[in-house]
Scaffold this active site. Structure first.
Site, PDB file in Angstrom:
ATOM      1  N   TYR A  18       0.764  -1.237   0.000  1.00  8.90           N
ATOM      2  CA  TYR A  18       0.000   0.000   0.000  1.00  8.90           C
ATOM      3  C   TYR A  18       0.803   1.301   0.000  1.00  8.90           C
ATOM      4  O   TYR A  18       0.480   2.226  -0.718  1.00  8.90           O
ATOM      5  CB  TYR A  18      -0.922   0.030   1.237  1.00  8.90           C
ATOM      6  CG  TYR A  18      -1.948  -1.086   1.304  1.00  8.90           C
ATOM      7  CD1 TYR A  18      -2.839  -1.297   0.267  1.00  8.90           C
ATOM      8  CD2 TYR A  18      -2.014  -1.928   2.412  1.00  8.90           C
ATOM      9  CE1 TYR A  18      -3.785  -2.302   0.327  1.00  8.90           C
ATOM     10  CE2 TYR A  18      -2.956  -2.943   2.478  1.00  8.90           C
ATOM     11  CZ  TYR A  18      -3.844  -3.131   1.439  1.00  8.90           C
ATOM     12  OH  TYR A  18      -4.768  -4.123   1.504  1.00  8.90           O
ATOM     13  N   HIS A  83      23.860  -3.927  20.774  1.00 11.42           N
ATOM     14  CA  HIS A  83      23.592  -2.496  20.945  1.00 11.42           C
ATOM     15  C   HIS A  83      23.601  -1.853  19.571  1.00 11.42           C
ATOM     16  O   HIS A  83      24.651  -1.783  18.924  1.00 11.42           O
ATOM     17  CB  HIS A  83      24.647  -1.864  21.844  1.00 11.42           C
ATOM     18  CG  HIS A  83      24.239  -0.530  22.399  1.00 11.42           C
ATOM     19  ND1 HIS A  83      24.133   0.603  21.624  1.00 11.42           N
ATOM     20  CD2 HIS A  83      23.897  -0.150  23.664  1.00 11.42           C
ATOM     21  CE1 HIS A  83      23.760   1.626  22.369  1.00 11.42           C
ATOM     22  NE2 HIS A  83      23.601   1.193  23.636  1.00 11.42           N
ATOM     23  N   HIS A 156     -30.603   8.599  12.267  1.00 13.97           N
ATOM     24  CA  HIS A 156     -30.847   7.201  12.689  1.00 13.97           C
ATOM     25  C   HIS A 156     -30.876   6.279  11.460  1.00 13.97           C
ATOM     26  O   HIS A 156     -31.421   5.174  11.530  1.00 13.97           O
ATOM     27  CB  HIS A 156     -32.154   7.059  13.481  1.00 13.97           C
ATOM     28  CG  HIS A 156     -32.310   8.080  14.558  1.00 13.97           C
ATOM     29  ND1 HIS A 156     -31.865   7.916  15.846  1.00 13.97           N
ATOM     30  CD2 HIS A 156     -32.848   9.334  14.516  1.00 13.97           C
ATOM     31  CE1 HIS A 156     -32.126   8.985  16.562  1.00 13.97           C
ATOM     32  NE2 HIS A 156     -32.719   9.875  15.785  1.00 13.97           N
ATOM     33  N   SER A 286     -16.867  -8.917  -7.815  1.00 13.55           N
ATOM     34  CA  SER A 286     -17.038 -10.179  -7.104  1.00 13.55           C
ATOM     35  C   SER A 286     -16.680 -11.323  -8.044  1.00 13.55           C
ATOM     36  O   SER A 286     -17.006 -11.296  -9.234  1.00 13.55           O
ATOM     37  CB  SER A 286     -18.485 -10.329  -6.627  1.00 13.55           C
ATOM     38  OG  SER A 286     -18.746 -11.657  -6.223  1.00 13.55           O
TER      39      SER A 286
END
Length: 481
Positions: A18, A83, A156, A286
């Site tokens: 991406y 380290h 709603h 699809s």
């Protein structure tokens, strides 16, 4: 087979699938470790200017090897030393033998580690801000184009008073504008850690300069300025406060919530077939249902935006568990959470720009949905018109109530169209207002001041916000996947 090795281990999709090249590079090992070397060079230059015995030849040697990092040697050194900073000190010293004694002079690991992180955060914001500006610009153009097009409002997720397509886009824009201001503020608030020593007291530098406090402060100022920062944090522990990471990533998480809301709205409208995101000529929706046009870009934005919001938990917890001057349990977490937040925000904004550049609106579908609901919404207007014609408000209300319930039964129980208007036209009671019904049901009379709000909002709040990014507006996003 040869060349398959990279597919034999996990690769983060944030980079492999991406992210933009510039953001992937911003958090790359190459950027990180060349920045370490540049910081060592800046430190040596400032120390030399303030009188420490460092030669021009040593600095030139360091500068000539700033980019040519032997990553294999560094990895071997880290395997032995356990380290990372000292591994790279040794690797740098190997190709700069004359400068070896003064590399990292007086510094602690966080001099390169934390300061590099702050540079990456700053540069990350500088990559994101123009992308956010372009997404806002595209959406503002969309809002302006459709400022007058009536559409059903939803509260709603049920049909409500009409708004316009452009006004709804302004709700999205308002949130994005808040994100723009928040990101710019977070970017501008970043300071440099500077040269502070192991616990932030600058003791090692005070010793180097034989107790000269002014020279230590001047060293801090010089390195900060050469690194491109206006200010350094005046007090730190071993690290800069991890609240800085909280501030940066909380604004990215907030952006994630905005984009999720916008793209969820687009997905809901796509289901209604009122609006669609761009769909390529040969794109497949699809594998089983060839007719489908799935909103895959908006779905990707929602998916990644959730990750962006979820990443916010990391810096909050990290900041809360830093003991006293510092504990190392921040390190591994920050290696993941800081880059992933910026990489994810980068992808989300690129995808959002692509969506907003090609949003498709279907006015006839929107008009049909309005026709289905508008007769119910117009009942108050019909009542008012009847009262003006001499009718009784209560009698009219009861007539409308009965006819509305009959029409609703046709819609809900029989699956038919909303025939309230036809019922009103057939009832002799409403004869005085029959000639006004078309005007009373004109969708443009139900949108209030939506178009005027769009015009004012864009001119006063959005266009001025985009002015600093004018020269970067022409970049177009073509998604590879």
């Amino acid at each position: 087979m040869e060349g398959d090795e990279e597919f034999m281990k996990y690769r983060s999709p944030l980079v492999s699938r991406y992210a933009s090249k510039e953001m992937a590079y911003n958090f790359s090992d190459k950027k990180k470790f060349t920045t370490w070397r540049k910081l060592w060079i800046l430190l040596a230059k400032a120390e030399k200017e303030l009188g420490l015995p460092i030669t021009d030849a040593q600095i030139q040697e360091m500068e000539s090897h700033a980019e040519d990092i032997d990553f294999a040697m560094a990895a071997e050194e880290e395997r032995k030393l356990r380290h990372d900073v000292m591994a790279h000190v040794h690797t740098f010293a190997h190709c700069c033998p004359s400068a070896a004694p003064i590399i990292h002079l007086g510094a602690t690991s966080c001099y390169v580690g934390d300061n590099t992180d702050l540079i990456m955060l700053r540069d990350g914001f500088d990559i994101l801000l123009p992308k956010l500006a372009r997404a806002i610009d595209r959406l503002a153009n969309f809002a302006e184009k459709y400022k007058d097009l009536p559409t059903l409002g939803f509260t709603h997720y049920q049909p409500a008073q009409l708004t316009t397509v452009g006004k709804r886009a302004c709700l999205w824009l308002q949130d994005l504008a808040m994100d723009m201001r928040n990101l710019q503020r977070a970017r501008d608030d970043l300071r440099f850690r500077g040269v502070k020593g192991t616990t932030g007291t600058q003791a090692s530098f005070l010793q180097l300069f034989q107790g000269d406090h002014d020279k230590v402060e001047e060293l801090d100022r010089k390195v900060t300025e050469m690194a491109g920062f206006k200010k350094a944090y005046l007090v730190t522990g071993q690290t800069y406060s991890r609240k800085v990471d909280v501030d940066s990533l909380s604004n990215l998480a907030s952006l994630g919530s905005t984009v999720h809301k916008i793209c969820t709205d687009i997905r809901l409208l796509a289901n209604l077939k009122e609006i669609e995101e761009p769909f390529e000529k040969e794109q497949i929706g699809s594998s089983a249902m060839p007719y489908k046009r799935n909103p895959m870009r908006a779905e990707r934005c929602c998916s990644l935006a959730r990750h962006l919001v979820a990443l916010m938990a990391d810096p909050l917890q990290t900041a809360s568990v830093q003991w006293l001057e510092r504990t190392l349990d921040d390190s591994a977490n920050r290696r993941i959470s800081l880059p992933e937040s910026f990489l994810t925000a980068d992808i989300v904004l690129s995808t959002l720009q692509n969506i907003t550049e090609g949003l498709v609106v279907y006015p006839k579908v929107i008009e049909r949905h309005i026709r289905h609901e508008l007769p119910f919404m117009a009942t108050e207007n019909i009542i008012m018109a009847m009262v003006k014609a001499g009718g009784n408000r209560q009698d009219c209300h009861e007539k409308i109530r009965v006819l509305s319930q009959e029409a609703a039964a046709v819609v809900k129980q029989e699956g038919g169209d909303n025939d309230l208007l036809a019922r009103v036209q057939r009832d002799p009671y409403f004869t005085p207002v029959l000639g006004q019904l078309d005007a009373l049901l004109d969708p443009s009379t139900f949108i209030g001041r939506a178009p005027q709000q769009v015009v004012r909002f864009l001119s006063e709040e959005i266009r001025p916000l985009l002015e600093p990014f004018k020269s970067k507006m022409d970049v177009k996003i073509e998604l590879e996947l």
